[in-house]
Design a protein around this motif. Sequence first.
Motif, PDB file in Angstrom:
ATOM      1  N   PHE A 141       0.828  -1.206   0.000  1.00 26.89           N
ATOM      2  CA  PHE A 141       0.000   0.000   0.000  1.00 26.89           C
ATOM      3  C   PHE A 141       0.870   1.267   0.000  1.00 26.89           C
ATOM      4  CE2 PHE A 141      -3.303  -3.056   1.206  1.00 26.89           C
ATOM      5  CZ  PHE A 141      -4.153  -2.793   0.149  1.00 26.89           C
ATOM      6  N   ALA A 142       2.032   1.189   0.614  1.00 27.80           N
ATOM      7  CA  ALA A 142       2.944   2.333   0.552  1.00 27.80           C
ATOM      8  C   ALA A 142       3.321   2.598  -0.910  1.00 27.80           C
ATOM      9  CB  ALA A 142       4.194   2.063   1.384  1.00 27.80           C
ATOM     10  N   SER A 143       3.571   1.527  -1.638  1.00 28.55           N
ATOM     11  CA  SER A 143       3.950   1.677  -3.034  1.00 28.55           C
ATOM     12  C   SER A 143       2.814   2.289  -3.860  1.00 28.55           C
ATOM     13  CB  SER A 143       4.331   0.303  -3.612  1.00 28.55           C
ATOM     14  OG  SER A 143       5.523   0.399  -4.323  1.00 28.55           O
ATOM     15  N   THR A 144       1.586   1.849  -3.544  1.00 24.24           N
ATOM     16  CA  THR A 144       0.420   2.385  -4.246  1.00 24.24           C
ATOM     17  C   THR A 144       0.230   3.866  -3.909  1.00 24.24           C
ATOM     18  OG1 THR A 144      -0.553   0.205  -4.024  1.00 24.24           O
ATOM     19  CG2 THR A 144      -2.041   1.974  -4.681  1.00 24.24           C
ATOM     20  N   TYR A 145       0.381   4.190  -2.624  1.00 26.65           N
ATOM     21  CA  TYR A 145       0.270   5.590  -2.173  1.00 26.65           C
ATOM     22  C   TYR A 145       1.255   6.474  -2.937  1.00 26.65           C
ATOM     23  CZ  TYR A 145       1.783   9.337   1.115  1.00 26.65           C
ATOM     24  OH  TYR A 145       2.197  10.515   1.675  1.00 26.65           O
ATOM     25  N   VAL A 146       2.482   5.997  -3.038  1.00 25.81           N
ATOM     26  CA  VAL A 146       3.517   6.781  -3.727  1.00 25.81           C
ATOM     27  C   VAL A 146       3.162   6.946  -5.205  1.00 25.81           C
ATOM     28  CG1 VAL A 146       5.940   6.816  -4.423  1.00 25.81           C
ATOM     29  CG2 VAL A 146       5.313   6.002  -2.150  1.00 25.81           C
ATOM     30  N   TYR A 155       5.172   0.299 -10.215  1.00 22.70           N
ATOM     31  CA  TYR A 155       4.439  -0.465  -9.203  1.00 22.70           C
ATOM     32  C   TYR A 155       5.221  -0.598  -7.906  1.00 22.70           C
ATOM     33  CZ  TYR A 155       0.961  -1.437 -12.637  1.00 22.70           C
ATOM     34  OH  TYR A 155      -0.036  -1.282 -13.551  1.00 22.70           O
ATOM     35  N   ASP A 156       6.526  -0.847  -8.030  1.00 19.74           N
ATOM     36  CA  ASP A 156       7.323  -1.030  -6.820  1.00 19.74           C
ATOM     37  C   ASP A 156       8.197   0.197  -6.606  1.00 19.74           C
ATOM     38  OD1 ASP A 156       8.721  -1.904  -4.667  1.00 19.74           O
ATOM     39  OD2 ASP A 156       9.226  -3.865  -5.505  1.00 19.74           O
ATOM     40  N   THR A 157       7.604   1.204  -5.956  1.00 18.07           N
ATOM     41  CA  THR A 157       8.286   2.503  -5.881  1.00 18.07           C
ATOM     42  C   THR A 157       9.394   2.532  -4.838  1.00 18.07           C
ATOM     43  OG1 THR A 157       6.534   3.205  -4.402  1.00 18.07           O
ATOM     44  CG2 THR A 157       6.336   3.858  -6.708  1.00 18.07           C
ATOM     45  N   THR A 158       9.361   1.578  -3.879  1.00 13.28           N
ATOM     46  CA  THR A 158      10.414   1.604  -2.856  1.00 13.28           C
ATOM     47  C   THR A 158      11.486   0.538  -3.125  1.00 13.28           C
ATOM     48  OG1 THR A 158       9.104   0.128  -1.444  1.00 13.28           O
ATOM     49  CG2 THR A 158       8.881   2.479  -1.036  1.00 13.28           C
ATOM     50  N   ALA A 159      11.403  -0.134  -4.258  1.00 14.38           N
ATOM     51  CA  ALA A 159      12.351  -1.207  -4.566  1.00 14.38           C
ATOM     52  C   ALA A 159      13.800  -0.738  -4.454  1.00 14.38           C
ATOM     53  CB  ALA A 159      12.101  -1.721  -5.980  1.00 14.38           C
ATOM     54  N   ALA A 224       9.562   8.360   4.607  1.00 13.85           N
ATOM     55  CA  ALA A 224       8.965   8.066   3.304  1.00 13.85           C
ATOM     56  C   ALA A 224       7.562   8.657   3.205  1.00 13.85           C
ATOM     57  CB  ALA A 224       8.930   6.567   3.064  1.00 13.85           C
ATOM     58  N   LEU A 225       6.783   8.491   4.277  1.00 15.02           N
ATOM     59  CA  LEU A 225       5.396   8.976   4.276  1.00 15.02           C
ATOM     60  C   LEU A 225       5.337  10.479   3.996  1.00 15.02           C
ATOM     61  CD1 LEU A 225       2.584   7.783   4.953  1.00 15.02           C
ATOM     62  CD2 LEU A 225       2.904   8.662   7.268  1.00 15.02           C
ATOM     63  N   TRP A 226       6.098  11.246   4.765  1.00 17.11           N
ATOM     64  CA  TRP A 226       6.064  12.702   4.593  1.00 17.11           C
ATOM     65  C   TRP A 226       6.939  13.151   3.436  1.00 17.11           C
ATOM     66  CZ3 TRP A 226       2.039  14.503   6.728  1.00 17.11           C
ATOM     67  CH2 TRP A 226       1.545  13.924   7.894  1.00 17.11           C
ATOM     68  N   GLY A 227       7.994  12.397   3.207  1.00 15.16           N
ATOM     69  CA  GLY A 227       8.917  12.755   2.132  1.00 15.16           C
ATOM     70  C   GLY A 227       8.241  12.783   0.781  1.00 15.16           C
ATOM     71  N   VAL A 228       7.300  11.859   0.576  1.00 14.48           N
ATOM     72  CA  VAL A 228       6.611  11.797  -0.714  1.00 14.48           C
ATOM     73  C   VAL A 228       5.810  13.082  -0.952  1.00 14.48           C
ATOM     74  CG1 VAL A 228       4.749  10.592  -1.930  1.00 14.48           C
ATOM     75  CG2 VAL A 228       6.558   9.314  -0.806  1.00 14.48           C
ATOM     76  N   LEU A 229       5.192  13.591   0.112  1.00 10.84           N
ATOM     77  CA  LEU A 229       4.434  14.833  -0.041  1.00 10.84           C
ATOM     78  C   LEU A 229       5.384  15.994  -0.340  1.00 10.84           C
ATOM     79  CD1 LEU A 229       1.840  14.330   2.842  1.00 10.84           C
ATOM     80  CD2 LEU A 229       1.507  13.990   0.375  1.00 10.84           C
ATOM     81  N   ARG A 230       6.532  15.979   0.337  1.00  8.04           N
ATOM     82  CA  ARG A 230       7.519  17.039   0.062  1.00  8.04           C
ATOM     83  C   ARG A 230       8.032  16.949  -1.366  1.00  8.04           C
ATOM     84  NH1 ARG A 230      11.677  16.817   4.768  1.00  8.04           N
ATOM     85  NH2 ARG A 230      12.877  18.079   3.316  1.00  8.04           N
ATOM     86  N   MET A 231       8.261  15.701  -1.842  1.00 10.96           N
ATOM     87  CA  MET A 231       8.725  15.538  -3.229  1.00 10.96           C
ATOM     88  C   MET A 231       7.696  16.076  -4.211  1.00 10.96           C
ATOM     89  SD  MET A 231      10.325  11.715  -3.408  1.00 10.96           S
ATOM     90  CE  MET A 231      10.810  11.102  -1.813  1.00 10.96           C
TER      91      MET A 231
END
Length: 246
Positions: A141-146, A155-159, A224-231
Motif C-alpha cells: 500500500f505504501a507503493s500504491t500511495y507513492v 508499481y514497486d516505488t520503494t524497490a 517516506a510517508l512525509w517525504g513523498v508529499l515534500r517531493m
Amino acid sequence: MNKALVIIPTYNEKENIEKMVRAIFSLPSLFYVLIVDDGSPDGTAGIVNALRLEFPDRLFLLEREGKQGLGTAYILGFRWALERDFGFVFEMDADFSHNPQDLLVLHQACLEGADLAIGSRYKSGVNVVNWPIGRVLMSYFASTYVRIVLGMKIYDTTAGFKCYRRNVLETIDFDKVKFKGYAFQIEMKFTTWKLGFHIEEVPIVFTDRKEGTSKMSGGIFNEALWGVLRMKLRSMFHNYKPKTRT
Ligand SMILES: Nc1nc2c(ncn2[C@@H]2O[C@H](COP(=O)(O)OP(=O)(O)O)[C@@H](O)[C@H]2O)c(=O)[nH]1
Ligand SMILES: [Mg+2]
C-alpha cells in the motif's frame, strides 16, 4: 564503459556478506562489487577485507564511521563508480532478499534499452516470500500511495534492487538528493522519471532475509510517508534539469 558494478551497503551483515560476494562472482557475467560499510560493529568490513585478498581486482570496500543511512552510502558508491569506467551500476541488499541471479535479468533489461531497470515485487501480483503479512500489506500500500501521489507509473516505488545506466547517474545532481531510507529509493526513481529516462520494471521474487536483522525503522517509514508529499510539492515548483558537470 561496459563494466558492471554492484553496490551493496552493509550494516552488520557478517552472516551474509561472504556468501553474497561469492554468489555474485560465480555468475556467468563479470560483475564488480563495491561494499559500503558503515563501521558495522559485527566486523563485516573485516570479512570483506579478507575476501579482497582473493578478489583484489573485483571487490572493493569503502568504510564510513557509524551508521549514516542507505541513501548516503549509495551516493558515495555512485560517485566512486562515476570516477571509474563503469557503464552499469546496480543497487542491491546484502541479505539475499535480492536473488543474485536477477542481476543478469536487470543487466539484460539495461542492455536492451532501459536507462533504469527495477527489480519489481509488484509488477505482476505480489512476489514477496516470508515477510509477515502486515509488512507485505504495508509495503504494497505504501507503493500504491507513492504511485498515486507522485503520478509515477511504477508499481514497486520503494524497490532497492536496480540497475542504472551510467548516463542516468551522470545526469542526476546528487547534491539535491535529500532522503536516506525508503524515501531515497522513491526519490531516485522520481528524479530519473522526471528527467525523462526510460524506466523498466522487471518482475522479481523478493525473499525475506534468513540471517541477520532488518535495519528498517519507524523513522525511515515516516521519512517516506512525509517525504513523498515534500517531493510532490517540490516537483510543482522545481524544474528538473540535468546536472551540468564541470
Ligand atoms: N552502509 C549502510 N548500509 C545499511 C544501512 N542501513 C541498512 N543498510 C544495508 O542496506 C541493506 C537493506 O537493509 P535491510 O536492513 O535489509 O532493510 P529491509 O530489507 O528494508 O528490512 C542491507 O544490506 C543493510 O545491511 C546504513 O545505515 N548504512
Ligand atoms: Mg532486507
